[in-house]
Design a protein around this motif. Structure first.
Motif, PDB file in Angstrom:
ATOM      1  N   VAL A 150       0.845  -1.195   0.000  1.00 31.22           N
ATOM      2  CA  VAL A 150       0.000   0.000   0.000  1.00 31.22           C
ATOM      3  C   VAL A 150       0.882   1.247   0.000  1.00 31.22           C
ATOM      4  O   VAL A 150       1.730   1.424   0.866  1.00 31.22           O
ATOM      5  CB  VAL A 150      -0.933  -0.004   1.230  1.00 31.22           C
ATOM      6  N   ASN A 151       0.684   2.099  -1.000  1.00 29.17           N
ATOM      7  CA  ASN A 151       1.365   3.394  -1.071  1.00 29.17           C
ATOM      8  C   ASN A 151       0.306   4.459  -1.304  1.00 29.17           C
ATOM      9  O   ASN A 151      -0.098   4.691  -2.446  1.00 29.17           O
ATOM     10  CB  ASN A 151       2.391   3.418  -2.212  1.00 29.17           C
ATOM     11  N   LEU A 152      -0.171   5.075  -0.240  1.00 26.77           N
ATOM     12  CA  LEU A 152      -1.238   6.070  -0.380  1.00 26.77           C
ATOM     13  C   LEU A 152      -0.630   7.410  -0.764  1.00 26.77           C
ATOM     14  O   LEU A 152      -0.060   8.108   0.064  1.00 26.77           O
ATOM     15  CB  LEU A 152      -2.023   6.195   0.929  1.00 26.77           C
ATOM     16  N   ARG A 153      -0.728   7.750  -2.032  1.00 25.53           N
ATOM     17  CA  ARG A 153      -0.217   9.019  -2.547  1.00 25.53           C
ATOM     18  C   ARG A 153      -1.405   9.898  -2.934  1.00 25.53           C
ATOM     19  O   ARG A 153      -2.005   9.715  -3.993  1.00 25.53           O
ATOM     20  CB  ARG A 153       0.693   8.776  -3.763  1.00 25.53           C
ATOM     21  N   ALA A 154      -1.770  10.820  -2.059  1.00 25.38           N
ATOM     22  CA  ALA A 154      -2.915  11.693  -2.343  1.00 25.38           C
ATOM     23  C   ALA A 154      -2.654  12.518  -3.603  1.00 25.38           C
ATOM     24  O   ALA A 154      -1.544  13.000  -3.803  1.00 25.38           O
ATOM     25  CB  ALA A 154      -3.141  12.621  -1.150  1.00 25.38           C
ATOM     26  N   PRO A 155      -3.660  12.658  -4.481  1.00 27.05           N
ATOM     27  CA  PRO A 155      -5.026  12.135  -4.369  1.00 27.05           C
ATOM     28  C   PRO A 155      -5.223  10.822  -5.123  1.00 27.05           C
ATOM     29  O   PRO A 155      -6.353  10.485  -5.490  1.00 27.05           O
ATOM     30  CB  PRO A 155      -5.836  13.253  -5.028  1.00 27.05           C
ATOM     31  N   TRP A 156      -4.152  10.074  -5.344  1.00 28.53           N
ATOM     32  CA  TRP A 156      -4.191   8.975  -6.304  1.00 28.53           C
ATOM     33  C   TRP A 156      -4.567   7.633  -5.680  1.00 28.53           C
ATOM     34  O   TRP A 156      -3.913   6.634  -5.925  1.00 28.53           O
ATOM     35  CB  TRP A 156      -2.848   8.846  -7.034  1.00 28.53           C
ATOM     36  N   TRP A 157      -5.584   7.607  -4.855  1.00 32.34           N
ATOM     37  CA  TRP A 157      -6.060   6.310  -4.368  1.00 32.34           C
ATOM     38  C   TRP A 157      -7.531   6.397  -4.003  1.00 32.34           C
ATOM     39  O   TRP A 157      -8.043   7.460  -3.704  1.00 32.34           O
ATOM     40  CB  TRP A 157      -5.224   5.818  -3.194  1.00 32.34           C
ATOM     41  N   ASP A 158      -8.178   5.237  -4.037  1.00 28.89           N
ATOM     42  CA  ASP A 158      -9.610   5.152  -3.795  1.00 28.89           C
ATOM     43  C   ASP A 158      -9.839   4.138  -2.674  1.00 28.89           C
ATOM     44  O   ASP A 158      -9.506   2.964  -2.815  1.00 28.89           O
ATOM     45  CB  ASP A 158     -10.320   4.710  -5.080  1.00 28.89           C
ATOM     46  N   LYS A 159     -10.397   4.604  -1.561  1.00 31.37           N
ATOM     47  CA  LYS A 159     -10.529   3.758  -0.361  1.00 31.37           C
ATOM     48  C   LYS A 159     -11.395   2.531  -0.609  1.00 31.37           C
ATOM     49  O   LYS A 159     -11.057   1.415  -0.199  1.00 31.37           O
ATOM     50  CB  LYS A 159     -11.106   4.590   0.780  1.00 31.37           C
ATOM     51  N   THR A 160     -12.521   2.711  -1.303  1.00 30.41           N
ATOM     52  CA  THR A 160     -13.436   1.587  -1.543  1.00 30.41           C
ATOM     53  C   THR A 160     -12.773   0.526  -2.407  1.00 30.41           C
ATOM     54  O   THR A 160     -12.840  -0.682  -2.112  1.00 30.41           O
ATOM     55  CB  THR A 160     -14.729   2.084  -2.223  1.00 30.41           C
ATOM     56  N   TRP A 161     -12.106   0.969  -3.481  1.00 31.28           N
ATOM     57  CA  TRP A 161     -11.426   0.017  -4.365  1.00 31.28           C
ATOM     58  C   TRP A 161     -10.318  -0.708  -3.629  1.00 31.28           C
ATOM     59  O   TRP A 161     -10.168  -1.931  -3.752  1.00 31.28           O
ATOM     60  CB  TRP A 161     -10.859   0.764  -5.579  1.00 31.28           C
ATOM     61  N   LEU A 162      -9.533   0.026  -2.849  1.00 29.08           N
ATOM     62  CA  LEU A 162      -8.408  -0.577  -2.155  1.00 29.08           C
ATOM     63  C   LEU A 162      -8.885  -1.580  -1.111  1.00 29.08           C
ATOM     64  O   LEU A 162      -8.272  -2.643  -0.928  1.00 29.08           O
ATOM     65  CB  LEU A 162      -7.556   0.512  -1.507  1.00 29.08           C
ATOM     66  N   ARG A 163      -9.989  -1.278  -0.432  1.00 26.97           N
ATOM     67  CA  ARG A 163     -10.532  -2.211   0.546  1.00 26.97           C
ATOM     68  C   ARG A 163     -10.917  -3.525  -0.139  1.00 26.97           C
ATOM     69  O   ARG A 163     -10.703  -4.616   0.413  1.00 26.97           O
ATOM     70  CB  ARG A 163     -11.744  -1.593   1.242  1.00 26.97           C
ATOM     71  N   THR A 164     -11.470  -3.435  -1.337  1.00 20.48           N
ATOM     72  CA  THR A 164     -11.826  -4.635  -2.092  1.00 20.48           C
ATOM     73  C   THR A 164     -10.579  -5.443  -2.452  1.00 20.48           C
ATOM     74  O   THR A 164     -10.574  -6.678  -2.360  1.00 20.48           O
ATOM     75  CB  THR A 164     -12.585  -4.252  -3.381  1.00 20.48           C
ATOM     76  N   MET A 165      -9.517  -4.748  -2.849  1.00 21.17           N
ATOM     77  CA  MET A 165      -8.303  -5.442  -3.284  1.00 21.17           C
ATOM     78  C   MET A 165      -7.574  -6.133  -2.127  1.00 21.17           C
ATOM     79  O   MET A 165      -7.051  -7.231  -2.295  1.00 21.17           O
ATOM     80  CB  MET A 165      -7.362  -4.454  -3.986  1.00 21.17           C
ATOM     81  N   VAL A 166      -7.523  -5.496  -0.960  1.00 15.71           N
ATOM     82  CA  VAL A 166      -6.769  -6.103   0.146  1.00 15.71           C
ATOM     83  C   VAL A 166      -7.524  -7.270   0.768  1.00 15.71           C
ATOM     84  O   VAL A 166      -6.912  -8.125   1.417  1.00 15.71           O
ATOM     85  CB  VAL A 166      -6.406  -5.076   1.244  1.00 15.71           C
ATOM     86  N   HIS A 167      -8.828  -7.330   0.569  1.00 16.74           N
ATOM     87  CA  HIS A 167      -9.607  -8.405   1.194  1.00 16.74           C
ATOM     88  C   HIS A 167      -9.146  -9.770   0.668  1.00 16.74           C
ATOM     89  O   HIS A 167      -9.127 -10.024  -0.526  1.00 16.74           O
ATOM     90  CB  HIS A 167     -11.100  -8.230   0.918  1.00 16.74           C
ATOM     91  N   GLY A 168      -8.739 -10.619   1.583  1.00 15.04           N
ATOM     92  CA  GLY A 168      -8.304 -11.966   1.216  1.00 15.04           C
ATOM     93  C   GLY A 168      -6.889 -12.060   0.691  1.00 15.04           C
ATOM     94  O   GLY A 168      -6.459 -13.133   0.250  1.00 15.04           O
ATOM     95  N   ALA A 169      -6.123 -10.975   0.740  1.00 12.50           N
ATOM     96  CA  ALA A 169      -4.746 -10.990   0.222  1.00 12.50           C
ATOM     97  C   ALA A 169      -3.843 -11.872   1.087  1.00 12.50           C
ATOM     98  O   ALA A 169      -4.059 -12.019   2.297  1.00 12.50           O
ATOM     99  CB  ALA A 169      -4.186  -9.575   0.159  1.00 12.50           C
ATOM    100  N   TYR A 170      -2.827 -12.419   0.470  1.00 10.21           N
ATOM    101  CA  TYR A 170      -1.862 -13.247   1.198  1.00 10.21           C
ATOM    102  C   TYR A 170      -0.979 -12.391   2.101  1.00 10.21           C
ATOM    103  O   TYR A 170      -0.660 -12.765   3.226  1.00 10.21           O
ATOM    104  CB  TYR A 170      -0.998 -14.023   0.204  1.00 10.21           C
TER     105      TYR A 170
END
Length: 303
Positions: A150-170
């Motif tokens: 995770v590299n949160l570089r404002a304004p280049w990230w979307d919380k909802t999308w990122l939450r979907t991607m991290v779910h179930g990650a190894y």
């Protein structure tokens, strides 16, 4: 030695442009791929460069380093990525130029990935629809161990999308401030116990197998699949800090190396800290000196 799993690295390759120095190769995924190649892993880098001098130079330097360029797409409509870096109070600040080639990685040109493998990506390369679609196509394939840096570089990230991607990650790696942001807290917990509790809850809520939280000069800790917290010995900082650009990427590369070689987590974290400590003692995110990597491989029993 057992054969290592294939590693695919997706995302930005670009030039970091400093005020008083020549542009330096960078981009978090590219930095990770560069280090892994030097450590003997042979990753496949998936990205895009422009049909310009910077893009040609990137491919040339990759080839000289031994990195495979087969999955570096050439984009005739968009330039090779650049970032304007300024250092304020010893911390890097980034102006990440929009609509670079890596923002438009084509879904139609992606490699076919079959079988068990590691897949590393961050969040920056998903800021535009083209590369986001390509990333979603590769994310979560059968047999995949996904490592999200995770590299949160404002304004280049979307919380909802990122939450979907991290779910179930190894494996998910972030710093304590990013953890607080994703957990929707107003402030980062100041006490270590509160931070560990936050990480435990975030890992469980998002079904993440391994969650790694970096703490800057204070080190890092891991919450494993059983909920245990693993804290490595803090590596003394032996070099003068030149800049911290790429320190997190160096850390991530050795995390991947440890997972590939099945090191225990405490050892992996300590070695990741050790290598990141070396990187902050030089200008920029990368070293082009193979002897440096040989020294670490020797130290870690890889040669």
């Amino acid at each position: 030695m057992d054969e290592l799993l294939p590693v695919y690295v997706f995302g930005e390759v670009l030039y970091d442009c400093f005020p008083e120095n020549e542009p330096l190769l960078g981009g978090a995924p590219f930095n990770v791929a560069w280090h892994l190649q030097a450590f003997g892993v042979a990753p496949v880098m998936i990205s895009a460069v422009g049909d310009d001098a910077l893009g040609k130079n990137i491919c040339q330097q990759m080839q000289q380093w031994g990195l495979d360029t087969a999955q570096i797409q050439q984009d005739r409509q968009h330039p090779t990525g650049t970032v304007n870096v300024t250092i304020v109070d010893d911390e890097p600040s980034y102006d990440i130029v929009l609509n670079a080639a890596y923002d438009h990685i084509s879904e139609q040109q992606l490699p076919q990935i079959i079988g068990e493998h590691f897949f590393y990506h961050g969040s920056l390369a998903a800021r535009c629809p083209g590369s986001r679609t390509a990333l979603e196509r590769l994310h979560g394939l059968p047999g995949q161990k996904t490592f999200i840096d995770v590299n949160l570089r404002a304004p280049w990230w979307d919380k909802t999308w990122l939450r979907t991607m991290v779910h179930g990650a190894y494996c998910v790696k972030l710093n304590q401030h990013e953890l607080a942001q994703l957990a929707e807290l107003d402030d980062t917990p100041s006490e270590r116990h509160a931070l560990e509790e936050l990480a435990l809850n975030y890992r469980l809520t998002n079904n993440i197998t391994h969650l790694i939280v970096t703490l800057g000069a204070a080190g890092a800790f891991l919450v494993d699949e059983t909920g245990n917290v693993v804290t490595p010995e803090l590596t003394p900082q032996t070099s003068n800090i030149v800049d911290t650009v790429g320190a997190g990427d160096a850390f991530s590369a050795v995390l991947l190396l440890g997972m590939l070689h099945k090191w225990d987590w405490r050892t992996t974290l300590e070695r990741a800290q050790q290598f990141a400590g070396f990187i902050v003692g030089q200008q920029g995110a990368l070293s082009d000196n193979p002897a440096i990597y040989c020294d670490f491989k020797r130290l870690w029993g890889l040669i």
